[in-house]
Design an enzyme around this catalytic site. Structure first.
Site, PDB file in Angstrom:
ATOM      1  N   ASP A   1      -3.013  -1.405  10.388  1.00  0.00           N
ATOM      2  CA  ASP A   1      -3.130  -1.372   8.928  1.00  0.00           C
ATOM      3  C   ASP A   1      -3.813  -2.610   8.355  1.00  0.00           C
ATOM      4  O   ASP A   1      -4.165  -2.627   7.175  1.00  0.00           O
ATOM      5  CB  ASP A   1      -1.744  -1.252   8.279  1.00  0.00           C
ATOM      6  CG  ASP A   1      -1.165   0.146   8.385  1.00  0.00           C
ATOM      7  OD1 ASP A   1      -1.889   1.055   8.841  1.00  0.00           O
ATOM      8  OD2 ASP A   1       0.004   0.329   8.005  1.00  0.00           O
TER       9      ASP A   1
ATOM     10  N   LYS B   1       0.854  -1.191   0.000  1.00  0.00           N
ATOM     11  CA  LYS B   1       0.000   0.000   0.000  1.00  0.00           C
ATOM     12  C   LYS B   1       0.887   1.238   0.000  1.00  0.00           C
ATOM     13  O   LYS B   1       2.052   1.213   0.389  1.00  0.00           O
ATOM     14  CB  LYS B   1      -0.934   0.019   1.214  1.00  0.00           C
ATOM     15  CG  LYS B   1      -0.246  -0.018   2.584  1.00  0.00           C
ATOM     16  CD  LYS B   1       0.283   1.309   3.107  1.00  0.00           C
ATOM     17  CE  LYS B   1       0.891   1.169   4.498  1.00  0.00           C
ATOM     18  NZ  LYS B   1       1.674   2.379   4.903  1.00  0.00           N
TER      19      LYS B   1
END
Length: 284
Positions: free
Chosen positions: A140, A14
């Site tokens: 996350d 990401k």
């Protein structure tokens, strides 16, 4: 119960397209506003369901296997415990993403483990239930489980789907290991960026509140970012050390990569608002 290996489960990286720190909570965690987008550079995992409850991890990176606190094994164990699943799994990890670079590789590996084993073990937890397990392991992890680009608030757990432009990126991985804990404990870290609505945030120039601090302490990050800024709008992701530049075409990103100094490592990747993991789950 099949002993076949279920292959090619992706664990994508990401990028934090922006990262704002709005304050520190009483429990020591920081209030954040950030924008997550996936890229098409992934670790890859394979799984084999076993009759016995042992969880076994193999990897091309010996440091990953040697880490008894590995997030992959912790994720699998958490799913076992939450569902009272009697069997286990043998897991193979091909590590392609830089470790500790702000790309979320460890969190993504854990998320892919939860999603894949939930299907292969037929434990039938919902995405919300998987995300709740993941959140206990790392802030996350839920965004990787849900699998869509997202605006995140809180400690990163409150997610709202968004569709930022899917740019091509040149990602540079400086030869530096930045400690996330050290960054968030540093007294010089800005912690008072005003909270803004998503519409305002999506329309203004994007920045990373951790960037100036990390650049001041890590000359390798400063050098990589300085070089990249000559070619494209560029920022750091997460707490670093990786930095990325935005390009409107693959050709432009590859042209910049071809000029990368020999003492730097980088790769070109495509922004993705739908995770490759979701594609794998729905089109095995």
């Amino acid at each position: 119960m099949s002993n076949e290996i279920s292959r090619n489960w992706p664990a994508p990286a990401k990028l934090n397209l922006f990262l704002h720190i709005n304050g520190r909570r009483a429990d020591g965690y920081h209030e954040l506003q950030t924008l997550f987008q996936f890229i098409d550079c992934c670790d890859q995992l394979d799984f084999r369901v076993t009759q016995t409850p042992e969880l076994i991890l193999h990897s091309n990176m010996s440091a990953v296997v040697a880490d008894s606190d590995n997030l992959i094994l912790r994720a699998a164990k958490s799913l076992q415990q939450a569902t009272s699943y009697p069997g286990g799994a043998e897991i193979w990890l091909e590590k392609r993403l830089p470790m500790g670079g702000g790309l979320g590789g460890g969190s993504s590996d854990a998320a892919t483990t939860l999603v894949a084993l939930n299907q292969l073990w037929n434990t039938q937890l919902s995405n919300d239930e998987l995300a709740a397990i993941g959140l206990k392991l790392g802030a996350d992890i839920p965004v990787f489980i849900r699998g869509f680009a997202a605006f995140a608030e809180g400690v990163g757990e409150r997610l709202q789907a968004v569709t930022p432009t899917e740019f091509w990126y040149l990602v540079i991985a400086p030869d530096a290991h930045v400690s996330t804990a050290a960054v968030f404990q540093d007294p010089l870290l800005p912690r008072n960026t005003p909270k803004l609505g998503i519409d305002t945030l999506m329309s203004q120039p994007w920045a990373n509140d951790c960037q100036d601090l990390v650049v001041s302490k890590y000359p390798q990050v400063a050098k990589a970012l300085g070089w990249l800024l000559e070619y494209a709008p560029s920022r750091m992701t997460g707490t670093g050390a990786c930095v990325f530049g935005e390009f409107s075409s693959q050709q432009q990103a590859l042209a910049a990569l071809a000029k990368l100094p020999s003492d730097m490592q980088g790769f070109v990747a495509k922004g993705m608002n739908i995770s490759p993991l979701i594609v794998r789950l729905t089109h095995p």
